[in-house]
Motif scaffolding. Sequence first.
Motif, PDB file in Angstrom:
ATOM      1  N   LYS A   1      -6.978  -4.345  -6.405  1.00  0.00           N
ATOM      2  CA  LYS A   1      -7.609  -3.071  -6.060  1.00  0.00           C
ATOM      3  C   LYS A   1      -6.683  -1.885  -6.251  1.00  0.00           C
ATOM      4  CE  LYS A   1      -9.380  -3.057  -2.116  1.00  0.00           C
ATOM      5  NZ  LYS A   1     -10.008  -3.633  -0.977  1.00  0.00           N
ATOM      6  N   SER A   2      -7.310  -0.724  -6.521  1.00  0.00           N
ATOM      7  CA  SER A   2      -6.498   0.467  -6.630  1.00  0.00           C
ATOM      8  C   SER A   2      -6.299   1.075  -5.242  1.00  0.00           C
ATOM      9  CB  SER A   2      -7.156   1.453  -7.586  1.00  0.00           C
ATOM     10  OG  SER A   2      -8.519   1.574  -7.296  1.00  0.00           O
ATOM     11  N   GLY A   3      -5.453   2.057  -5.187  1.00  0.00           N
ATOM     12  CA  GLY A   3      -5.163   2.691  -3.904  1.00  0.00           C
ATOM     13  C   GLY A   3      -3.703   2.526  -3.534  1.00  0.00           C
ATOM     14  N   PHE A   4      -3.225   3.437  -2.714  1.00  0.00           N
ATOM     15  CA  PHE A   4      -1.837   3.353  -2.247  1.00  0.00           C
ATOM     16  C   PHE A   4      -1.680   2.119  -1.375  1.00  0.00           C
ATOM     17  CE2 PHE A   4      -2.462   7.955  -2.842  1.00  0.00           C
ATOM     18  CZ  PHE A   4      -1.378   8.245  -3.650  1.00  0.00           C
ATOM     19  N   SER A   5      -0.567   1.402  -1.577  1.00  0.00           N
ATOM     20  CA  SER A   5      -0.396   0.228  -0.740  1.00  0.00           C
ATOM     21  C   SER A   5       0.766   0.352   0.235  1.00  0.00           C
ATOM     22  CB  SER A   5      -0.283  -1.032  -1.590  1.00  0.00           C
ATOM     23  OG  SER A   5       0.582  -0.800  -2.653  1.00  0.00           O
ATOM     24  N   SER A   6       1.470   1.489   0.211  1.00  0.00           N
ATOM     25  CA  SER A   6       2.511   1.643   1.232  1.00  0.00           C
ATOM     26  C   SER A   6       2.407   2.997   1.914  1.00  0.00           C
ATOM     27  CB  SER A   6       3.908   1.474   0.630  1.00  0.00           C
ATOM     28  OG  SER A   6       4.316   2.671   0.008  1.00  0.00           O
TER      29      SER A   6
ATOM     30  N   GLU B   1      -6.970   7.267  -1.510  1.00  0.00           N
ATOM     31  CA  GLU B   1      -7.482   5.902  -1.380  1.00  0.00           C
ATOM     32  C   GLU B   1      -6.332   4.986  -0.983  1.00  0.00           C
ATOM     33  OE1 GLU B   1      -9.539   4.297  -4.779  1.00  0.00           O
ATOM     34  OE2 GLU B   1      -9.803   2.353  -3.796  1.00  0.00           O
ATOM     35  N   VAL B   2      -6.527   4.254   0.094  1.00  0.00           N
ATOM     36  CA  VAL B   2      -5.471   3.354   0.544  1.00  0.00           C
ATOM     37  C   VAL B   2      -5.955   1.908   0.498  1.00  0.00           C
ATOM     38  CG1 VAL B   2      -4.175   5.026   1.901  1.00  0.00           C
ATOM     39  CG2 VAL B   2      -6.066   3.833   2.972  1.00  0.00           C
ATOM     40  N   ASN B   3      -5.085   1.071  -0.021  1.00  0.00           N
ATOM     41  CA  ASN B   3      -5.410  -0.338  -0.194  1.00  0.00           C
ATOM     42  C   ASN B   3      -4.927  -1.114   1.021  1.00  0.00           C
ATOM     43  OD1 ASN B   3      -5.729  -2.969  -1.005  1.00  0.00           O
ATOM     44  ND2 ASN B   3      -4.455  -2.801  -2.836  1.00  0.00           N
ATOM     45  N   THR B   4      -5.624  -0.931   2.133  1.00  0.00           N
ATOM     46  CA  THR B   4      -5.188  -1.598   3.363  1.00  0.00           C
ATOM     47  C   THR B   4      -5.684  -3.031   3.442  1.00  0.00           C
ATOM     48  OG1 THR B   4      -7.034  -0.455   4.427  1.00  0.00           O
ATOM     49  CG2 THR B   4      -4.841   0.418   4.842  1.00  0.00           C
ATOM     50  N   ALA B   5      -6.567  -3.423   2.512  1.00  0.00           N
ATOM     51  CA  ALA B   5      -7.000  -4.820   2.483  1.00  0.00           C
ATOM     52  C   ALA B   5      -5.952  -5.671   1.763  1.00  0.00           C
ATOM     53  CB  ALA B   5      -8.351  -4.954   1.800  1.00  0.00           C
TER      54      ALA B   5
ATOM     55  N   LYS C   1     -14.327 -12.747   6.088  1.00  0.00           N
ATOM     56  CA  LYS C   1     -14.471 -11.413   5.486  1.00  0.00           C
ATOM     57  C   LYS C   1     -14.573 -10.297   6.537  1.00  0.00           C
ATOM     58  CE  LYS C   1     -17.273  -9.113   1.923  1.00  0.00           C
ATOM     59  NZ  LYS C   1     -16.370  -8.380   1.146  1.00  0.00           N
ATOM     60  N   ASP C   2     -15.434 -10.505   7.531  1.00  0.00           N
ATOM     61  CA  ASP C   2     -15.622  -9.462   8.545  1.00  0.00           C
ATOM     62  C   ASP C   2     -14.327  -9.157   9.291  1.00  0.00           C
ATOM     63  OD1 ASP C   2     -18.222  -9.339   7.812  1.00  0.00           O
ATOM     64  OD2 ASP C   2     -19.063 -10.015   9.741  1.00  0.00           O
ATOM     65  N   GLU C   3     -13.619 -10.221   9.610  1.00  0.00           N
ATOM     66  CA  GLU C   3     -12.380 -10.068  10.359  1.00  0.00           C
ATOM     67  C   GLU C   3     -11.339  -9.291   9.538  1.00  0.00           C
ATOM     68  OE1 GLU C   3     -10.877 -13.916  11.417  1.00  0.00           O
ATOM     69  OE2 GLU C   3      -8.897 -13.074  11.870  1.00  0.00           O
ATOM     70  N   LEU C   4     -11.225  -9.658   8.243  1.00  0.00           N
ATOM     71  CA  LEU C   4     -10.250  -8.973   7.387  1.00  0.00           C
ATOM     72  C   LEU C   4     -10.669  -7.528   7.125  1.00  0.00           C
ATOM     73  CD1 LEU C   4      -9.161 -11.654   4.751  1.00  0.00           C
ATOM     74  CD2 LEU C   4      -8.120 -11.072   6.949  1.00  0.00           C
ATOM     75  N   THR C   5     -11.980  -7.321   7.012  1.00  0.00           N
ATOM     76  CA  THR C   5     -12.477  -5.959   6.811  1.00  0.00           C
ATOM     77  C   THR C   5     -12.112  -5.090   8.007  1.00  0.00           C
ATOM     78  OG1 THR C   5     -14.309  -6.781   5.478  1.00  0.00           O
ATOM     79  CG2 THR C   5     -14.565  -4.581   6.426  1.00  0.00           C
ATOM     80  N   ARG C   6     -12.344  -5.630   9.193  1.00  0.00           N
ATOM     81  CA  ARG C   6     -12.029  -4.876  10.412  1.00  0.00           C
ATOM     82  C   ARG C   6     -10.535  -4.535  10.474  1.00  0.00           C
ATOM     83  NH1 ARG C   6     -14.977  -4.000  14.755  1.00  0.00           N
ATOM     84  NH2 ARG C   6     -16.530  -5.591  14.247  1.00  0.00           N
ATOM     85  N   LYS C   7      -9.704  -5.514  10.110  1.00  0.00           N
ATOM     86  CA  LYS C   7      -8.255  -5.269  10.121  1.00  0.00           C
ATOM     87  C   LYS C   7      -7.873  -4.172   9.133  1.00  0.00           C
ATOM     88  CE  LYS C   7      -6.173  -9.453  11.897  1.00  0.00           C
ATOM     89  NZ  LYS C   7      -6.036 -10.871  11.505  1.00  0.00           N
ATOM     90  N   ALA C   8      -8.467  -4.254   7.939  1.00  0.00           N
ATOM     91  CA  ALA C   8      -8.147  -3.252   6.909  1.00  0.00           C
ATOM     92  C   ALA C   8      -8.560  -1.862   7.388  1.00  0.00           C
ATOM     93  CB  ALA C   8      -8.865  -3.604   5.606  1.00  0.00           C
TER      94      ALA C   8
ATOM     95  N   PHE D   1      -8.827   9.993   4.204  1.00  0.00           N
ATOM     96  CA  PHE D   1      -8.547   8.723   3.525  1.00  0.00           C
ATOM     97  C   PHE D   1      -9.816   7.934   3.230  1.00  0.00           C
ATOM     98  CE2 PHE D   1      -5.026  10.038   6.110  1.00  0.00           C
ATOM     99  CZ  PHE D   1      -3.958   9.928   5.230  1.00  0.00           C
ATOM    100  N   MET D   2      -9.746   7.154   2.169  1.00  0.00           N
ATOM    101  CA  MET D   2     -10.847   6.252   1.818  1.00  0.00           C
ATOM    102  C   MET D   2     -10.274   4.849   1.674  1.00  0.00           C
ATOM    103  SD  MET D   2     -12.410   4.538  -0.984  1.00  0.00           S
ATOM    104  CE  MET D   2     -12.738   5.284  -2.578  1.00  0.00           C
ATOM    105  N   SER D   3     -11.000   3.872   2.170  1.00  0.00           N
ATOM    106  CA  SER D   3     -10.578   2.506   1.853  1.00  0.00           C
ATOM    107  C   SER D   3     -11.760   1.550   1.811  1.00  0.00           C
ATOM    108  CB  SER D   3      -9.502   1.999   2.820  1.00  0.00           C
ATOM    109  OG  SER D   3     -10.047   1.765   4.085  1.00  0.00           O
ATOM    110  N   MET D   4     -11.516   0.429   1.169  1.00  0.00           N
ATOM    111  CA  MET D   4     -12.535  -0.615   1.034  1.00  0.00           C
ATOM    112  C   MET D   4     -12.052  -1.888   1.714  1.00  0.00           C
ATOM    113  SD  MET D   4     -14.167  -0.403  -2.734  1.00  0.00           S
ATOM    114  CE  MET D   4     -13.017   0.546  -3.673  1.00  0.00           C
ATOM    115  N   GLY D   5     -13.003  -2.668   2.170  1.00  0.00           N
ATOM    116  CA  GLY D   5     -12.659  -3.977   2.725  1.00  0.00           C
ATOM    117  C   GLY D   5     -12.282  -4.919   1.597  1.00  0.00           C
TER     118      GLY D   5
END
Length: 228
Positions: free
Chosen positions: A126-131, A117-121, A166-173, A153-157
């Motif tokens: 949130k949990s998940g790897f951030s680097s 799980e990666v925290n790309t948002a 929200k949509d824009e940030l979700t797309r980026k993540a 990999f799994m990630s959430m917006g």
Amino acid sequence: MRTVEEYRKILDEIKSKTGSAVLVSVSKTRTLEEIMRSYEAGARYFGENHVQEIVEKFSGERPQDMKVYMIGHLQSNKVNKVVPLVDMIQSVDSVSLLKKIDAASLKCGKVMDVLLEVNTAEEESKSGFSSKEEVIQTLEEAGKLKNVRVRGFMSMGPVNCPPEIKDELTRKAFARTRELSVECQKRFNNMDLSILSMGMSGDYMIGIEEGSTMVRIGTAIYGERDYA
Ligand SMILES: *Cc1c(COP(=O)(O)O)cnc(C)c1O
């Protein structure tokens, strides 16, 4: 509760929009009866986020083609309970958790598919790897373990952000998750990291557009959850 026919219609409609992506029906808070009706309508992959619920609903026999995925944060003291009951753990967020899953899987004679799980948002809560470095370290460790197999990999917006962006940030993540996955696949070419689990009821089309191969959808299938 929806009828089998209603579930069939909903599932078909989602599948017509998501193409070849795997549809995970997120059945948290739903009864076994609802789950079996949606199974009858064609759902095969089920997502749950609490170990206790998995124990209650999925300890008994189930059809061979019914797969249960742990998608929520997993505490290390519950690993032994959940490993025998699930077919994939999508929420691995530390090397130590990965090692515990490996040991528990060895004990019950299986090789567990996992996602990192990666925290790309980039949300603190949130949990998940951030680097990227942590992800690479974890993949290096995973290469030494015999009873876990990292599949992607799994990630959430983002959750806490103004609706207008929200949509824009979700797309980026999601795009970041995809880029990370491409880079890791190049680097670890002995692994198959092809699963990208991105997209829930509110953002699964963004997930698909950004390369998702697996969507996790609850509300749009079963209706609003009632936590009371
Ligand atoms: C609850 C949950 C979902 C599904 O959310 P919906 O908005 O109901 O589709 C997907 N992924 C995770 C990790 C969840 O906890």
